[in-house]
Design a protein around this motif. Sequence first.
Motif, PDB file in Angstrom:
ATOM      1  N   THR A   1     -27.903  59.315 -11.419  1.00  0.00           N
ATOM      2  CA  THR A   1     -26.474  59.563 -11.219  1.00  0.00           C
ATOM      3  C   THR A   1     -25.996  58.808  -9.993  1.00  0.00           C
ATOM      4  OG1 THR A   1     -26.683  61.769 -12.182  1.00  0.00           O
ATOM      5  CG2 THR A   1     -24.710  61.320 -10.909  1.00  0.00           C
ATOM      6  N   ARG A   2     -24.926  58.015 -10.170  1.00  0.00           N
ATOM      7  CA  ARG A   2     -24.391  57.233  -9.065  1.00  0.00           C
ATOM      8  C   ARG A   2     -22.872  57.255  -9.131  1.00  0.00           C
ATOM      9  NH1 ARG A   2     -28.495  52.419  -7.719  1.00  0.00           N
ATOM     10  NH2 ARG A   2     -27.054  52.302  -5.971  1.00  0.00           N
ATOM     11  N   SER A   3     -22.232  56.740  -8.088  1.00  0.00           N
ATOM     12  CA  SER A   3     -20.780  56.620  -8.087  1.00  0.00           C
ATOM     13  C   SER A   3     -20.391  55.344  -7.359  1.00  0.00           C
ATOM     14  CB  SER A   3     -20.118  57.834  -7.431  1.00  0.00           C
ATOM     15  OG  SER A   3     -20.380  57.855  -6.042  1.00  0.00           O
ATOM     16  N   ALA A   4     -19.182  54.874  -7.645  1.00  0.00           N
ATOM     17  CA  ALA A   4     -18.665  53.664  -7.014  1.00  0.00           C
ATOM     18  C   ALA A   4     -17.148  53.694  -7.104  1.00  0.00           C
ATOM     19  CB  ALA A   4     -19.219  52.420  -7.696  1.00  0.00           C
TER      20      ALA A   4
ATOM     21  N   LEU B   1     -20.282  48.491  -8.165  1.00  0.00           N
ATOM     22  CA  LEU B   1     -21.545  48.576  -8.891  1.00  0.00           C
ATOM     23  C   LEU B   1     -21.405  47.760 -10.165  1.00  0.00           C
ATOM     24  CD1 LEU B   1     -24.341  49.976  -8.818  1.00  0.00           C
ATOM     25  CD2 LEU B   1     -23.333  51.839 -10.127  1.00  0.00           C
ATOM     26  N   LEU B   2     -22.343  46.850 -10.388  1.00  0.00           N
ATOM     27  CA  LEU B   2     -22.334  46.019 -11.591  1.00  0.00           C
ATOM     28  C   LEU B   2     -23.555  46.345 -12.423  1.00  0.00           C
ATOM     29  CD1 LEU B   2     -21.484  42.233 -11.786  1.00  0.00           C
ATOM     30  CD2 LEU B   2     -23.457  43.145 -12.979  1.00  0.00           C
ATOM     31  N   VAL B   3     -23.352  46.695 -13.697  1.00  0.00           N
ATOM     32  CA  VAL B   3     -24.470  47.004 -14.592  1.00  0.00           C
ATOM     33  C   VAL B   3     -24.456  46.016 -15.751  1.00  0.00           C
ATOM     34  CG1 VAL B   3     -24.518  49.456 -14.003  1.00  0.00           C
ATOM     35  CG2 VAL B   3     -23.116  48.709 -15.926  1.00  0.00           C
ATOM     36  N   ASP B   4     -25.642  45.545 -16.115  1.00  0.00           N
ATOM     37  CA  ASP B   4     -25.738  44.573 -17.208  1.00  0.00           C
ATOM     38  C   ASP B   4     -26.943  44.900 -18.074  1.00  0.00           C
ATOM     39  OD1 ASP B   4     -25.178  42.253 -18.740  1.00  0.00           O
ATOM     40  OD2 ASP B   4     -26.666  41.127 -17.600  1.00  0.00           O
ATOM     41  N   LYS B   5     -26.832  44.608 -19.357  1.00  0.00           N
ATOM     42  CA  LYS B   5     -27.964  44.869 -20.255  1.00  0.00           C
ATOM     43  C   LYS B   5     -29.093  43.866 -20.051  1.00  0.00           C
ATOM     44  CE  LYS B   5     -26.002  44.429 -24.344  1.00  0.00           C
ATOM     45  NZ  LYS B   5     -25.879  44.279 -25.814  1.00  0.00           N
TER      46      LYS B   5
ATOM     47  N   VAL C   1     -22.575  56.761 -14.138  1.00  0.00           N
ATOM     48  CA  VAL C   1     -21.845  56.271 -12.978  1.00  0.00           C
ATOM     49  C   VAL C   1     -20.416  56.778 -13.061  1.00  0.00           C
ATOM     50  CG1 VAL C   1     -20.961  54.257 -11.755  1.00  0.00           C
ATOM     51  CG2 VAL C   1     -23.257  54.191 -12.725  1.00  0.00           C
ATOM     52  N   ARG C   2     -19.980  57.470 -12.026  1.00  0.00           N
ATOM     53  CA  ARG C   2     -18.577  57.851 -11.895  1.00  0.00           C
ATOM     54  C   ARG C   2     -17.868  56.797 -11.055  1.00  0.00           C
ATOM     55  NH1 ARG C   2     -17.583  63.392 -12.790  1.00  0.00           N
ATOM     56  NH2 ARG C   2     -15.394  62.839 -12.390  1.00  0.00           N
TER      57      ARG C   2
END
Length: 531
Positions: free
Chosen positions: A8-11, A37-41, A173-174
């Motif tokens: 669990t994270r937030s940005a 926060l950048l998320v990539d597959k 991610v919130r």
Amino acid sequence: MSEAAPITRSADVLIIGGGMAACWAAIMAAQAGAEVLLVDKGFVGTSGVTATGGPNHWWVAPEPGRREAAIEERYGRSFGLAERDWMARIIDETWRALPQLAGYYPFAGDGKGGTFYSGVRGPEYMRALRRFAQDAGVTILDHHPALELLLHADGSVAGAAGYARLEQQAWTVRAGAVVIATGGCAFRSGLIGSHGNSGDGLLMAAETGAVLSGMEFSISYSLSPAWNSTRTLPYFAARFFDAEGRELDVPPPMSGEAAHLRALARALDAGPVLADLSDAPDALKQGLRRIQPASLAPFERKRIDLFRDRFPVRLFGEGTVRGTGGLQIVGDGCETSVANLYAAGDSATRELVAGATSGGGAQNAAWALTSGRIAGAAAAAHARRTGRRGDTPVLAAGTAGLRPASTARLPDAGEGLPIIQSATIGYDAALWRCADKLVRHRDAVEAVWRTIADHGRAEGLGAVALREHAAMAACARWIVAAALARDESRGMHMRIDRPGTDPAQQSRLLVAGLDRVWTRPERPAAREIAA
């Protein structure tokens, strides 16, 4: 073995995607003071179509009359669906942005004592963007595919949830604002760099109520050696032959993209087609390795001399990656039709700058760069105003493949892929559209979608794969619905039963919906105005 507890994270700003648009969005949001926060597959810096190419940006100096002329030339190809103000904005933003990468990318000289900024090599460009983003303070989570968006009770986007491949953990991610920059959908055509471009972001956004635009403009193909997709730069100089050595009558792409593609498609349906680049100009032979190095490796592995030997080719469908369709942009900050949700790059419609025709390399690359920067800055400003609202309850928006409408089971989603491909990138369905064909494809794709939506449910990596197939099915439904609704030929949308362009339909066409797909003109009064 049970999976670990969710991460669990937030940005302030969450960027979903890892290509050019995603990186520029993250950089801009971080420079605006947001926690990003950048998320990539995949792995940011190597995933996506930019990392395998050599993009050239729409680069026009601010000299008297030059930009106006460039805009008018491109607007003339848009079939009335582009906007000059957006085009001017994209040119100016590109001009100011690319030099900022000079500390990270080795730009070449322009031969006149200056720097050549517009053309870059994809591998180095994406590595440079990764470093730039990290230095700006962006937190990058590689191999963290997003599965769904989260919603506040008021319907605004609250963040996203997904699955960490390496850690084998779910994540949440919130965020105060979310930017969708997951690329377009190439329908697993084999197009170089596009395997992860399965339309995930479009499905996630649509599940929150977002609207799409321009999905009918998805007819684009990349010509490559038959055994391996590469880039298309060399083939403007090609001649084509059948297996018996007879030269084929294939118009060059400069004489008309539709005629060129249709001639190649007919020939490929009849048998193998061989390309011959022996007449290519010396400048191409000398510069290809520097401009598009990925184009040469498949030939070298097979000991084929690209500029001396004939070799078999085929067309790789590009779908919305090089088409113009994507999420509708409703504001100057690349806002979608859903609060707190922004779109950039191939995930967003490019009609604003390209209209009904592909922006080619230059406009498309400039759009990816600048829409990313615009969306990142706007998302950061929005998050500062509203905050993260991290203590409020949220609803998970994902449906097909996660929360089936009926009895849950794990369908073989791969069985539906040939049906999806036939409806979207199959030569006959795409290049020779007509109502009867579109209705048949609509019904076939609907059956694939219903199987996943009604029964599909998986967990972990299985959920990632199933959601990719759900997204491709959803994109196929929107494309076919839009192609049926646009009862004319305009730009890359070609109807053999409606070959003319209807002035009354000079409006962007919106499409949306999951249980039931709907379409309507963006300007409902267009027909009445034309009449």
